[in-house]
Design a protein around this motif. Structure first.
Motif, PDB file in Angstrom:
ATOM      1  N   GLY A   1      14.549   4.040   6.282  1.00 12.14           N
ATOM      2  CA  GLY A   1      14.316   4.858   5.627  1.00 12.14           C
ATOM      3  C   GLY A   1      13.064   6.195   6.766  1.00 12.14           C
ATOM      4  N   PRO A   2      13.085   7.081   6.006  1.00 11.98           N
ATOM      5  CA  PRO A   2      11.201   7.433   6.452  1.00 11.98           C
ATOM      6  C   PRO A   2      10.065   7.263   5.515  1.00 11.98           C
ATOM      7  N   PHE A   3       9.097   6.968   6.021  1.00  6.36           N
ATOM      8  CA  PHE A   3       8.102   6.758   5.185  1.00  6.36           C
ATOM      9  C   PHE A   3       7.539   7.660   4.598  1.00  6.36           C
ATOM     10  N   ILE A   4       7.564   8.174   2.929  1.00  5.16           N
ATOM     11  CA  ILE A   4       6.818   9.327   2.615  1.00  5.16           C
ATOM     12  C   ILE A   4       5.923   8.634   1.698  1.00  5.16           C
ATOM     13  N   PRO A   5       4.456   9.889   1.511  1.00 11.46           N
ATOM     14  CA  PRO A   5       4.283   9.309   1.174  1.00 11.46           C
ATOM     15  C   PRO A   5       4.034   9.403  -0.530  1.00 11.46           C
TER      16      PRO A   5
ATOM     17  N   LEU B   1      15.925  -7.315   2.635  1.00 13.58           N
ATOM     18  CA  LEU B   1      14.780  -7.828   2.223  1.00 13.58           C
ATOM     19  C   LEU B   1      14.518  -7.244   3.697  1.00 13.58           C
ATOM     20  N   ARG B   2      13.612  -6.429   3.432  1.00 11.83           N
ATOM     21  CA  ARG B   2      13.423  -5.549   4.633  1.00 11.83           C
ATOM     22  C   ARG B   2      12.408  -5.989   5.269  1.00 11.83           C
ATOM     23  N   HIS B   3      12.552  -6.416   6.408  1.00 13.24           N
ATOM     24  CA  HIS B   3      10.757  -7.137   7.004  1.00 13.24           C
ATOM     25  C   HIS B   3       9.540  -6.307   7.283  1.00 13.24           C
ATOM     26  N   GLU B   4       9.684  -4.582   6.755  1.00 10.89           N
ATOM     27  CA  GLU B   4       8.659  -3.340   6.759  1.00 10.89           C
ATOM     28  C   GLU B   4       7.967  -3.449   7.935  1.00 10.89           C
ATOM     29  N   THR B   5       7.794  -4.926   8.995  1.00  5.88           N
ATOM     30  CA  THR B   5       7.559  -4.146  10.756  1.00  5.88           C
ATOM     31  C   THR B   5       7.878  -5.576  11.688  1.00  5.88           C
TER      32      THR B   5
ATOM     33  N   PHE C   1      13.502  -1.688   8.005  1.00  5.22           N
ATOM     34  CA  PHE C   1      11.808  -0.844   8.173  1.00  5.22           C
ATOM     35  C   PHE C   1      11.784   0.304   7.957  1.00  5.22           C
ATOM     36  N   MET C   2      10.412   0.772   7.282  1.00  2.85           N
ATOM     37  CA  MET C   2      10.231   3.069   7.553  1.00  2.85           C
ATOM     38  C   MET C   2      10.039   2.903   8.682  1.00  2.85           C
ATOM     39  N   VAL C   3      10.481   4.732   8.992  1.00  8.45           N
ATOM     40  CA  VAL C   3       9.982   4.741  10.312  1.00  8.45           C
ATOM     41  C   VAL C   3       8.888   6.004   9.966  1.00  8.45           C
TER      42      VAL C   3
ATOM     43  N   MET D   1      22.077  -5.372  -6.928  1.00  8.50           N
ATOM     44  CA  MET D   1      20.550  -5.366  -7.783  1.00  8.50           C
ATOM     45  C   MET D   1      19.433  -5.569  -7.153  1.00  8.50           C
ATOM     46  N   GLN D   2      18.875  -3.985  -7.025  1.00  9.67           N
ATOM     47  CA  GLN D   2      17.237  -4.234  -6.798  1.00  9.67           C
ATOM     48  C   GLN D   2      16.159  -4.096  -7.412  1.00  9.67           C
ATOM     49  N   GLY D   3      15.036  -4.881  -6.412  1.00  9.17           N
ATOM     50  CA  GLY D   3      14.301  -4.687  -8.155  1.00  9.17           C
ATOM     51  C   GLY D   3      12.706  -4.758  -7.275  1.00  9.17           C
TER      52      GLY D   3
ATOM     53  N   TYR E   1       1.167  -1.606   0.370  1.00  9.82           N
ATOM     54  CA  TYR E   1       0.153  -0.382   0.097  1.00  9.82           C
ATOM     55  C   TYR E   1       1.331   1.461   0.390  1.00  9.82           C
ATOM     56  N   TYR E   2       1.803   1.497   0.521  1.00  9.19           N
ATOM     57  CA  TYR E   2       3.019   2.580   0.734  1.00  9.19           C
ATOM     58  C   TYR E   2       3.737   2.342  -0.640  1.00  9.19           C
ATOM     59  N   CYS E   3       3.679   1.242  -1.779  1.00  6.67           N
ATOM     60  CA  CYS E   3       5.105   1.747  -2.401  1.00  6.67           C
ATOM     61  C   CYS E   3       4.707   2.646  -3.857  1.00  6.67           C
ATOM     62  N   GLY E   4       5.501   3.268  -4.377  1.00  7.49           N
ATOM     63  CA  GLY E   4       5.318   3.609  -5.508  1.00  7.49           C
ATOM     64  C   GLY E   4       4.431   2.689  -6.905  1.00  7.49           C
TER      65      GLY E   4
ATOM     66  N   LEU F   1      10.503   5.149  -8.580  1.00  9.40           N
ATOM     67  CA  LEU F   1      10.163   5.977  -7.440  1.00  9.40           C
ATOM     68  C   LEU F   1       9.213   5.043  -6.758  1.00  9.40           C
ATOM     69  N   LEU F   2       9.713   5.194  -5.500  1.00  3.16           N
ATOM     70  CA  LEU F   2       8.641   4.262  -4.369  1.00  3.16           C
ATOM     71  C   LEU F   2       7.924   4.841  -4.336  1.00  3.16           C
ATOM     72  N   TYR F   3       8.610   6.500  -3.860  1.00  2.10           N
ATOM     73  CA  TYR F   3       7.944   7.579  -2.803  1.00  2.10           C
ATOM     74  C   TYR F   3       7.611   8.702  -4.079  1.00  2.10           C
ATOM     75  N   ASP F   4       7.419  10.252  -3.487  1.00  5.83           N
ATOM     76  CA  ASP F   4       7.863  11.082  -3.727  1.00  5.83           C
ATOM     77  C   ASP F   4       8.659  11.699  -3.109  1.00  5.83           C
TER      78      ASP F   4
HETATM   79  N1  5AD Z   1       8.141   5.469   1.995  1.00  4.97           N
HETATM   80  C1  5AD Z   1       9.517   4.978   1.733  1.00  4.97           C
HETATM   81  N2  5AD Z   1      10.218   3.734   1.844  1.00  4.97           N
HETATM   82  C2  5AD Z   1       9.615   2.925   1.181  1.00  4.97           C
HETATM   83  N3  5AD Z   1       9.849   1.824   0.958  1.00  4.97           N
HETATM   84  C3  5AD Z   1       8.864   1.467  -0.642  1.00  4.97           C
HETATM   85  N4  5AD Z   1       7.454   2.304  -0.443  1.00  4.97           N
HETATM   86  C4  5AD Z   1       8.511   3.427   0.083  1.00  4.97           C
HETATM   87  C5  5AD Z   1       7.847   4.643   0.755  1.00  4.97           C
HETATM   88  N5  5AD Z   1       6.666   5.426   0.178  1.00  4.97           N
HETATM   89  C6  5AD Z   1      10.447   0.941   1.344  1.00  4.97           C
HETATM   90  C7  5AD Z   1      10.153  -0.514   1.168  1.00  4.97           C
HETATM   91  C8  5AD Z   1      10.451  -1.107   0.611  1.00  4.97           C
HETATM   92  C9  5AD Z   1      11.711  -0.599   0.245  1.00  4.97           C
HETATM   93  C10 5AD Z   1      12.157  -0.893  -0.892  1.00  4.97           C
HETATM   94  O1  5AD Z   1      11.896   1.188   0.099  1.00  4.97           O
HETATM   95  O2  5AD Z   1      10.650  -0.639   2.654  1.00  4.97           O
HETATM   96  O3  5AD Z   1      11.177  -2.426   1.300  1.00  4.97           O
END
Ligand code: 5AD
Length: 351
Positions: free
Chosen positions: A231-235, A160-164, A201-203, A106-108, A68-71, A307-310
């Protein structure tokens, strides 16, 4: 008190779940400063002032998942999808090697086009051309058999981020078809196979609480990964979390410091997301206990598509080509970019 807990953590490298909760809940600005200075001292003891670099190659932005968070979630129709081919990847490595990178990441997205056979073919070619480099893969959840094939082909590390670390929170961030237990299984498999493993994980992700964050810290203490990416979560504007608020610089820096104290020899990147929310984010990350930078080595044409985030930074000195600028910025804060594979150092006993 919190400062006593921080000193205890820096000596014993472990605390109870409730102690982490207390620290996250009650720490003051002075406590943050203390954590930062203990973390800096700890990093220096294990890694001196050296900072490792990895060349990041963004393999594909196709993804079968819909986090849901990922671009680059599959339902985002705005994304112009691309894949890199073997020759393009190899020329990224060639340029990266020339620039001083000795690890290629190599990430994808989880792209079914990249079958095990194709991945093994690419990895084999890189392994042969660059025997002195580490190869890192970050392509999501696979079967144990697939991971074993990658390992045999010469992959050294897997991210492989566990995310939470909280199952309910995981379900809030992901659609039902994704499972926290499966993710944990993957991390376990990767470790057992012999990879150097990175989680993370995202902060400030939506619905993150002091309780779920404390679980993240406790999980890292127990799992003992080689690396941890935070790293910080970024919408991202096209996702359901478009209107959520971003994670903060301050919280991310504090967590970096805590992670350093939990595992003194942890490979801890100052991430692109941290550099995106603040112009000096990555330098501040290094000053809070991070010791890895991952500049972008993807072909310039595709960078704007991953672009995973803006507002993701992708045209300035986070690029691998601007290594010299990065080197200057690091010098300015007393750190040195190394030309090195950058494996984790052995754990040192603290006297
Ligand atoms: N903001 C910050 N990080 C993100 N990721 C994915 N979407 C976002 C976002 N909106 C991170 C996730 C993923 C990694 C590749 O990028 O934690 O595992």
């Amino acid at each position: 008190s919190i400062s006593e807990l921080l000193h205890l953590l820096s000596e014993k490298h472990q605390l109870s779940l409730s102690a982490y909760e207390k620290i996250l809940q009650e720490r003051t600005e002075e406590d943050e400063e203390l954590a930062r200075s203990l973390a800096k001292e700890c990093t220096e003891k294990h890694y001196g002032n050296g900072v490792y670099t990895r060349g990041l190659i963004e393999l594909t932005n196709y993804c079968k998942n819909n986090c849901y968070y990922c671009g680059i979630q599959r339902e985002n129709a705005e994304v112009e999808r691309y894949r890199l081919f073997k020759e393009e990847i190899l020329s990224c490595c060639e340029e990266g090697y020339r620039l001083g990178f000795r690890t290629f990441v190599m990430q994808g997205g989880e792209d079914p086009y990249f079958t095990d056979e194709r991945i093994v073919d690419i990895v084999t070619a890189i392994r042969e051309a660059y025997p002195d480099c580490a190869i890192t893969l970050s392509i999501g959840e696979k079967s144990r058999e697939s991971y074993e094939k990658y390992y045999k082909a010469g992959v050294n590390r897997y991210l492989l981020r566990h995310e939470t670390a909280d199952e309910e929170h995981y379900q809030y961030l992901h659609p039902k078809e994704l499972s926290w237990k499966r993710r944990m299984r993957c991390l376990q498999d990767l470790k057992e196979i012999g990879f150097q493993v990175g989680c993370g994980f995202m902060v400030g992700s939506p619905h993150q609480t002091v309780k779920t964050l404390a679980k993240d810290l406790y999980f890292i203490q127990e799992f003992q990964p080689d690396m941890c990416g935070i790293g910080p979560f970024i919408p991202q504007h096209a996702t359901r979390f478009a209107k959520e608020k971003a994670g903060s610089l301050r919280e991310t820096l504090f967590l970096l410091a805590l992670l350093r104290l939990i595992k003194p020899n942890l490979l801890l990147p100052a991430t692109t997301a941290l550099g995106t929310i603040d112009e000096h984010g990555r330098e501040l990350g290094i000053l809070s206990g991070a010791n890895v930078l991952m500049p972008n080595l993807s072909p310039t044409e595709v960078r704007k598509k991953y672009l995973l985030y803006d507002n993701k930074i992708c045209t300035g000195d986070e690029s691998a080509q601007c290594r010299a600028d990065l080197e200057k910025k690091m010098k300015a804060i007393g750190a040195e970019l190394l030309v090195d594979r950058g494996d984790a150092k052995k754990e040192k006993e603290s006297e």
